[in-house]
Design a protein around this motif. Structure first.
Motif, mmCIF file in Angstrom:
data_model
loop_
_atom_site.group_PDB
_atom_site.id
_atom_site.type_symbol
_atom_site.label_atom_id
_atom_site.label_comp_id
_atom_site.label_asym_id
_atom_site.label_seq_id
_atom_site.Cartn_x
_atom_site.Cartn_y
_atom_site.Cartn_z
ATOM 1 N N LYS A 87 0.851 -1.204 0.000
ATOM 2 C CA LYS A 87 0.000 0.000 0.000
ATOM 3 C C LYS A 87 0.880 1.246 0.000
ATOM 4 C CE LYS A 87 -3.771 0.125 2.644
ATOM 5 N NZ LYS A 87 -4.667 -0.069 3.807
ATOM 6 N N GLU A 88 1.940 1.203 0.799
ATOM 7 C CA GLU A 88 2.850 2.350 0.878
ATOM 8 C C GLU A 88 3.549 2.579 -0.462
ATOM 9 O OE1 GLU A 88 2.327 4.018 3.550
ATOM 10 O OE2 GLU A 88 1.204 2.326 4.382
ATOM 11 N N SER A 89 3.957 1.502 -1.114
ATOM 12 C CA SER A 89 4.619 1.618 -2.421
ATOM 13 C C SER A 89 3.675 2.208 -3.461
ATOM 14 C CB SER A 89 5.122 0.255 -2.894
ATOM 15 O OG SER A 89 6.126 -0.217 -2.035
ATOM 16 N N ILE A 90 2.427 1.777 -3.433
ATOM 17 C CA ILE A 90 1.441 2.312 -4.381
ATOM 18 C C ILE A 90 1.188 3.786 -4.093
ATOM 19 C CG2 ILE A 90 -1.005 2.222 -5.023
ATOM 20 C CD1 ILE A 90 -0.701 -0.882 -4.894
ATOM 21 N N THR A 91 1.145 4.161 -2.827
ATOM 22 C CA THR A 91 0.942 5.563 -2.458
ATOM 23 C C THR A 91 2.078 6.427 -2.992
ATOM 24 O OG1 THR A 91 -0.315 4.951 -0.503
ATOM 25 C CG2 THR A 91 0.642 7.159 -0.516
ATOM 26 N N ARG A 92 3.306 5.914 -2.953
ATOM 27 C CA ARG A 92 4.440 6.673 -3.501
ATOM 28 C C ARG A 92 4.331 6.798 -5.017
ATOM 29 N NH1 ARG A 92 6.990 3.856 0.543
ATOM 30 N NH2 ARG A 92 7.822 2.242 -0.838
ATOM 31 N N LEU A 93 3.892 5.726 -5.674
ATOM 32 C CA LEU A 93 3.776 5.726 -7.134
ATOM 33 C C LEU A 93 2.596 6.575 -7.604
ATOM 34 C CD1 LEU A 93 4.554 4.500 -9.961
ATOM 35 C CD2 LEU A 93 2.938 2.653 -9.426
ATOM 36 N N ALA A 94 1.457 6.395 -6.946
ATOM 37 C CA ALA A 94 0.223 7.062 -7.368
ATOM 38 C C ALA A 94 -0.570 7.482 -6.129
ATOM 39 C CB ALA A 94 -0.594 6.115 -8.241
ATOM 40 N N PRO A 95 -0.228 8.620 -5.529
ATOM 41 C CA PRO A 95 -0.875 9.040 -4.280
ATOM 42 C C PRO A 95 -2.406 9.052 -4.363
ATOM 43 C CG PRO A 95 0.932 10.526 -4.828
ATOM 44 C CD PRO A 95 0.776 9.585 -5.988
ATOM 45 N N GLU A 96 -2.929 9.354 -5.535
ATOM 46 C CA GLU A 96 -4.381 9.421 -5.705
ATOM 47 C C GLU A 96 -5.058 8.058 -5.570
ATOM 48 O OE1 GLU A 96 -2.555 8.748 -9.773
ATOM 49 O OE2 GLU A 96 -2.066 9.943 -8.015
ATOM 50 N N ALA A 97 -4.281 6.978 -5.606
ATOM 51 C CA ALA A 97 -4.844 5.625 -5.513
ATOM 52 C C ALA A 97 -4.954 5.133 -4.071
ATOM 53 C CB ALA A 97 -4.000 4.650 -6.332
ATOM 54 N N ARG A 98 -4.456 5.894 -3.135
ATOM 55 C CA ARG A 98 -4.424 5.458 -1.725
ATOM 56 C C ARG A 98 -5.807 5.049 -1.207
ATOM 57 N NH1 ARG A 98 -0.789 4.059 2.383
ATOM 58 N NH2 ARG A 98 -1.966 4.125 4.306
ATOM 59 N N GLY A 99 -6.816 5.826 -1.510
ATOM 60 C CA GLY A 99 -8.154 5.577 -0.982
ATOM 61 C C GLY A 99 -8.850 4.360 -1.574
ATOM 62 N N LYS A 100 -8.321 3.811 -2.640
ATOM 63 C CA LYS A 100 -8.939 2.628 -3.255
ATOM 64 C C LYS A 100 -8.018 1.410 -3.202
ATOM 65 C CE LYS A 100 -7.706 4.126 -7.956
ATOM 66 N NZ LYS A 100 -8.261 4.470 -9.276
ATOM 67 N N THR A 101 -7.000 1.485 -2.358
ATOM 68 C CA THR A 101 -6.042 0.391 -2.209
ATOM 69 C C THR A 101 -6.261 -0.290 -0.859
ATOM 70 O OG1 THR A 101 -4.444 1.599 -3.559
ATOM 71 C CG2 THR A 101 -3.593 -0.217 -2.245
ATOM 72 N N PHE A 102 -6.478 -1.604 -0.910
ATOM 73 C CA PHE A 102 -6.804 -2.371 0.294
ATOM 74 C C PHE A 102 -6.013 -3.668 0.334
ATOM 75 C CE2 PHE A 102 -10.516 -0.068 -1.211
ATOM 76 C CZ PHE A 102 -10.903 0.640 -0.095
ATOM 77 N N LEU A 103 -5.816 -4.173 1.532
ATOM 78 C CA LEU A 103 -5.220 -5.503 1.674
ATOM 79 C C LEU A 103 -6.212 -6.549 1.189
ATOM 80 C CD1 LEU A 103 -3.610 -5.317 5.227
ATOM 81 C CD2 LEU A 103 -2.390 -5.625 3.066
ATOM 82 N N LEU A 104 -5.711 -7.572 0.507
ATOM 83 C CA LEU A 104 -6.565 -8.695 0.130
ATOM 84 C C LEU A 104 -7.175 -9.287 1.401
ATOM 85 C CD1 LEU A 104 -7.555 -10.463 -2.285
ATOM 86 C CD2 LEU A 104 -5.664 -11.997 -1.745
ATOM 87 N N GLY A 105 -6.419 -9.266 2.487
ATOM 88 C CA GLY A 105 -6.887 -9.802 3.768
ATOM 89 C C GLY A 105 -7.657 -8.814 4.630
ATOM 90 N N GLN A 106 -8.162 -7.741 4.037
ATOM 91 C CA GLN A 106 -8.873 -6.713 4.809
ATOM 92 C C GLN A 106 -10.026 -7.279 5.635
ATOM 93 O OE1 GLN A 106 -9.670 -2.841 3.499
ATOM 94 N NE2 GLN A 106 -11.737 -2.802 4.303
ATOM 95 N N TRP A 107 -10.811 -8.174 5.064
ATOM 96 C CA TRP A 107 -11.994 -8.705 5.737
ATOM 97 C C TRP A 107 -11.628 -9.825 6.699
ATOM 98 C CZ3 TRP A 107 -14.866 -4.873 4.832
ATOM 99 C CH2 TRP A 107 -14.889 -4.261 3.588
ATOM 100 N N ASN A 108 -10.344 -10.057 6.879
ATOM 101 C CA ASN A 108 -9.851 -11.124 7.744
ATOM 102 C C ASN A 108 -8.796 -10.514 8.681
ATOM 103 O OD1 ASN A 108 -9.661 -13.705 8.690
ATOM 104 N ND2 ASN A 108 -8.882 -14.589 6.806
ATOM 105 N N SER A 109 -9.200 -9.494 9.432
ATOM 106 C CA SER A 109 -8.316 -8.807 10.391
ATOM 107 C C SER A 109 -7.079 -8.198 9.741
ATOM 108 C CB SER A 109 -7.892 -9.769 11.513
ATOM 109 O OG SER A 109 -9.019 -10.281 12.161
ATOM 110 N N ASN A 110 -7.238 -7.673 8.531
ATOM 111 C CA ASN A 110 -6.119 -7.075 7.800
ATOM 112 C C ASN A 110 -4.933 -8.031 7.670
ATOM 113 O OD1 ASN A 110 -7.107 -4.529 6.955
ATOM 114 N ND2 ASN A 110 -6.937 -3.801 9.053
ATOM 115 N N GLN A 111 -5.266 -9.270 7.403
ATOM 116 C CA GLN A 111 -4.248 -10.316 7.260
ATOM 117 C C GLN A 111 -3.328 -10.024 6.077
ATOM 118 O OE1 GLN A 111 -5.751 -14.165 5.851
ATOM 119 N NE2 GLN A 111 -4.600 -15.092 7.521
ATOM 120 N N GLU A 112 -2.033 -10.159 6.306
ATOM 121 C CA GLU A 112 -1.064 -10.042 5.218
ATOM 122 C C GLU A 112 -0.790 -11.430 4.657
ATOM 123 O OE1 GLU A 112 1.535 -6.125 5.820
ATOM 124 O OE2 GLU A 112 2.280 -7.831 6.954
#
Length: 144
Positions: A87-112
């Motif tokens: 997420k941090e890497s994407i924010t550096r590349l395209a800051p405007e994408a931060r709000g639509k970038t989520f962990l695949l494991g978001q619905w599972n306690s933000n599992q990485e």
């Protein structure tokens, strides 16, 4: 609403194509594609990742790894990543994408989801299960 789904990992040969193929199967009316932060451009899906996905009846068509770009981020309605650092890497590349970038494991306690590249088949099996479980949760949310 969320019709263009982008899945991102590092090399775009293990985790993100596996999630891409699972989501394509679950969401046939959506556009699902993948890319890598440090893609092994042009490479097919890792042989072990492919073998395990196919053992679970996931179709794995020919894949060609591609590098994540600002344009891909801009075009996506939602971007799913494997690790918080992605997420941090994407924010550096395209800051405007931060709000639509989520962990695949978001619905599972933000599992990485750890990278199985160059690890044992057992590691790939474990990662496949994490990806499959979390992809199912996302498919349920995105199908609405």
């Amino acid at each position: 609403m969320f019709d263009n789904i982008l899945v991102v990992c590092v090399g775009n040969i293990c985790r993100s194509p596996t999630a891409e193929f699972l989501l394509k199967q679950a969401l046939p009316n959506k556009t699902v594609h993948s890319a890598g932060l440090g893609a092994l451009v042009g490479h097919d899906i890792d042989a072990t990742a492919k073998k395990i996905a196919e053992q679970h009846n996931v179709a794995c068509p020919t894949h060609s790894a591609r590098q994540l770009t600002k344009e891909l981020c801009r075009e996506a309605d939602v971007i799913l990543v494997m690790e918080q650092g992605h997420k941090e890497s994407i924010t550096r590349l395209a800051p405007e994408a931060r709000g639509k970038t989520f962990l695949l494991g978001q619905w599972n306690s933000n599992q990485e989801i750890p990278d199985p590249y160059k690890k044992s088949e057992e590691a790939f099996q474990h990662v496949y299960q994490l990806i499959a479980n979390n992809s199912k949760l996302w498919a349920e949310k995105l199908a609405k």
